[in-house]
Design a protein around this motif. Structure first.
Motif, PDB file in Angstrom:
ATOM      1  N   GLY A 209      28.921   3.403  90.857  1.00 13.57           N
ATOM      2  CA  GLY A 209      29.161   2.869  89.365  1.00 13.57           C
ATOM      3  C   GLY A 209      27.997   2.772  88.750  1.00 13.57           C
ATOM      4  O   GLY A 209      28.006   2.158  87.603  1.00 13.57           O
ATOM      5  N   HIS A 210      26.941   3.678  89.078  1.00 12.97           N
ATOM      6  CA  HIS A 210      25.691   3.758  88.283  1.00 12.97           C
ATOM      7  C   HIS A 210      25.237   4.928  87.875  1.00 12.97           C
ATOM      8  O   HIS A 210      26.097   6.061  88.248  1.00 12.97           O
ATOM      9  N   ARG A 211      24.666   5.203  86.744  1.00 14.61           N
ATOM     10  CA  ARG A 211      24.161   6.430  86.358  1.00 14.61           C
ATOM     11  C   ARG A 211      23.175   7.114  87.384  1.00 14.61           C
ATOM     12  O   ARG A 211      22.348   6.519  87.866  1.00 14.61           O
ATOM     13  N   PRO A 212      23.455   8.407  87.711  1.00 14.07           N
ATOM     14  CA  PRO A 212      22.622   8.997  88.448  1.00 14.07           C
ATOM     15  C   PRO A 212      21.207   9.098  88.463  1.00 14.07           C
ATOM     16  O   PRO A 212      20.717   9.235  87.013  1.00 14.07           O
ATOM     17  N   PRO A 213      20.321   8.930  89.057  1.00 15.32           N
ATOM     18  CA  PRO A 213      18.633   9.015  88.700  1.00 15.32           C
ATOM     19  C   PRO A 213      18.373  10.003  88.128  1.00 15.32           C
ATOM     20  O   PRO A 213      17.205  10.241  87.578  1.00 15.32           O
ATOM     21  N   ASP A 214      18.842  11.450  88.324  1.00 14.58           N
ATOM     22  CA  ASP A 214      18.584  12.721  87.759  1.00 14.58           C
ATOM     23  C   ASP A 214      19.560  13.248  86.923  1.00 14.58           C
ATOM     24  O   ASP A 214      19.676  14.440  86.764  1.00 14.58           O
ATOM     25  N   GLN A 215      19.972  12.407  86.084  1.00 10.15           N
ATOM     26  CA  GLN A 215      21.183  12.778  85.145  1.00 10.15           C
ATOM     27  C   GLN A 215      20.282  13.870  84.014  1.00 10.15           C
ATOM     28  O   GLN A 215      19.237  13.419  83.598  1.00 10.15           O
ATOM     29  N   VAL A 216      20.906  15.032  83.742  1.00 11.13           N
ATOM     30  CA  VAL A 216      20.503  15.694  82.529  1.00 11.13           C
ATOM     31  C   VAL A 216      21.298  15.487  81.273  1.00 11.13           C
ATOM     32  O   VAL A 216      22.212  15.581  81.147  1.00 11.13           O
ATOM     33  N   LEU A 217      20.538  15.214  80.257  1.00 12.06           N
ATOM     34  CA  LEU A 217      21.053  15.028  78.777  1.00 12.06           C
ATOM     35  C   LEU A 217      20.639  16.436  77.949  1.00 12.06           C
ATOM     36  O   LEU A 217      19.826  16.982  77.938  1.00 12.06           O
ATOM     37  N   PRO A 218      21.789  16.744  77.171  1.00 13.15           N
ATOM     38  CA  PRO A 218      21.296  17.876  76.158  1.00 13.15           C
ATOM     39  C   PRO A 218      20.011  17.831  75.357  1.00 13.15           C
ATOM     40  O   PRO A 218      19.436  18.742  75.134  1.00 13.15           O
ATOM     41  N   SER A 219      19.597  16.574  75.363  1.00 12.30           N
ATOM     42  CA  SER A 219      18.261  16.553  74.337  1.00 12.30           C
ATOM     43  C   SER A 219      17.298  16.807  75.495  1.00 12.30           C
ATOM     44  O   SER A 219      16.186  16.948  75.040  1.00 12.30           O
ATOM     45  N   MET A 220      17.507  16.753  76.679  1.00 13.78           N
ATOM     46  CA  MET A 220      16.203  17.129  77.351  1.00 13.78           C
ATOM     47  C   MET A 220      16.098  18.567  77.448  1.00 13.78           C
ATOM     48  O   MET A 220      15.079  19.077  78.119  1.00 13.78           O
ATOM     49  N   LEU A 221      16.899  19.375  77.299  1.00 12.51           N
ATOM     50  CA  LEU A 221      16.752  20.821  77.345  1.00 12.51           C
ATOM     51  C   LEU A 221      16.199  21.488  75.965  1.00 12.51           C
ATOM     52  O   LEU A 221      16.012  20.942  74.978  1.00 12.51           O
TER      53      LEU A 221
END
Length: 328
Positions: free
Chosen positions: A316-328
């Protein structure tokens, strides 16, 4: 009440220890044959899975995401690069994307340094001479290459891997220069003893060796275009362990054949897994089968990161290595 284990589909064979741990934690479907999934197979997996674990050879595009089932909520990529995943579309559909950053930095930097040495010192030619039994003994003028000590190395993309290459390059006596979307902090730049170039064009024209370390994005497609390659010195070498699409490969081949570049060392190719046949057999080129990150230690650490991302998400938590469009 016990939480239901997520249904995970893995698209390629992973190290046995990683697969064993996945079987313990998740309801998992593995690809034991290690054959790349077709687009239809990927679409079927996206309809069935809670979590999809793809690799860089899997195209997770808008069409596939549109056909995904309502259960799919996480794409836990096995790898750092996510240029094969439509991250923006995934986000609009409520599907998170994670990757495995950092674990391949040192391995890729090691291979980059090997290639930086291999082309100027003509290692591939020497190896072929020995393997084909054509060596007739030492000669003062045989297989003479060029030293790298004192030469200028231009790094295109000064992220984790670029910085790791810079640290190694200094030990080999190379002068480190770099072009990056953003200039490094002064302290980091000083620690690497690196010179920043705001203009990629100006840097390319002055380097003896150019090493590519930026991600493949729409903005970096053919970043090293025919025009930019022609700015380089005829004696210069180019090394690519990032993504093949960053270099205009046809233009590079033309220049290599005409003697307009000193040589190239490529671990990645524009049309992978296809390799342009005009590259094969060129004496001033070293080709490797995308093995820059291929160490057992690295592959295991990648799997551990994938598992951590899935487990954190399932809890139920955010993955520690989540990728967001703003990071690309």
């Amino acid at each position: 009440m016990k939480r239901e284990r997520p249904h995970v589909v893995v698209t390629r064979k992973l190290p046995e220890a990683v697969e064993a741990r996945m079987r313990e934690l998740f309801e998992v479907r593995l690809n034991t044959a290690d054959r790349p999934m077709s687009h239809a197979d990927l679409a079927q997996a996206a309809r069935e899975a809670d979590v999809l674990v793809p690799t860089l050879t899997d195209r997770i595009d808008q069409t596939l995401l549109a056909a995904a089932g309502p259960r799919l909520r996480l794409i836990a990529n096995y790898g750092a690069g996510v240029d094969h995943i439509d991250v923006a579309t995934a986000r609009t559909r409520g599907i998170l994307v994670s990757n495995t950053p950092g674990v391949l930095t040192e391995d890729t930097a090691d291979m980059t340094m090997a290639l930086i040495l291999a082309v100027p010192r003509r290692m591939a030619e020497g190896l072929a001479l020995m393997q084909e039994g054509r060596w007739e003994g030492w000669s003062p003028t045989a297989i003479t290459g060029h030293r790298i000590w004192g030469k200028r190395l231009g790094i295109v993309g000064m992220g984790r891997i670029g910085q790791a290459v810079a640290r190694r390059a200094r030990a080999f006596g190379l002068q480190v220069h770099y072009h990056n979307r953003r200039r490094l902090h002064a302290e980091t730049e000083a620690g690497l003893d690196a010179t920043y170039w705001e203009s990629l064009d100006q840097m390319l024209a002055r380097m003896d060796i150019v090493s590519v370390h930026c991600p493949h994005t729409p903005a970096t497609y053919h970043l090293l275009s025919a025009r930019r390659l022609q700015l380089m010195k005829p004696s210069a070498y180019i090394v690519n362990t990032a993504r093949g699409e960053i270099i205009d490969e046809n233009a590079l081949i033309r220049m290599l054949k005409r003697g307009q570049l000193g040589g190239a060392a490529l671990d990645v190719f524009e049309k992978e897994p296809a390799v342009n046949p005009d590259l094969v057999g060129l004496p001033n080129v070293v080709l490797l089968p995308h093995m820059g990150s291929a160490t057992e230690e690295g592959r295991l650490e990648m799997g551990e990161k994938v598992i951590l991302n899935i487990k954190t998400f399932a809890d139920g938590h955010r993955p520690p290595d989540q990728v967001l469009p703003s990071m690309l």
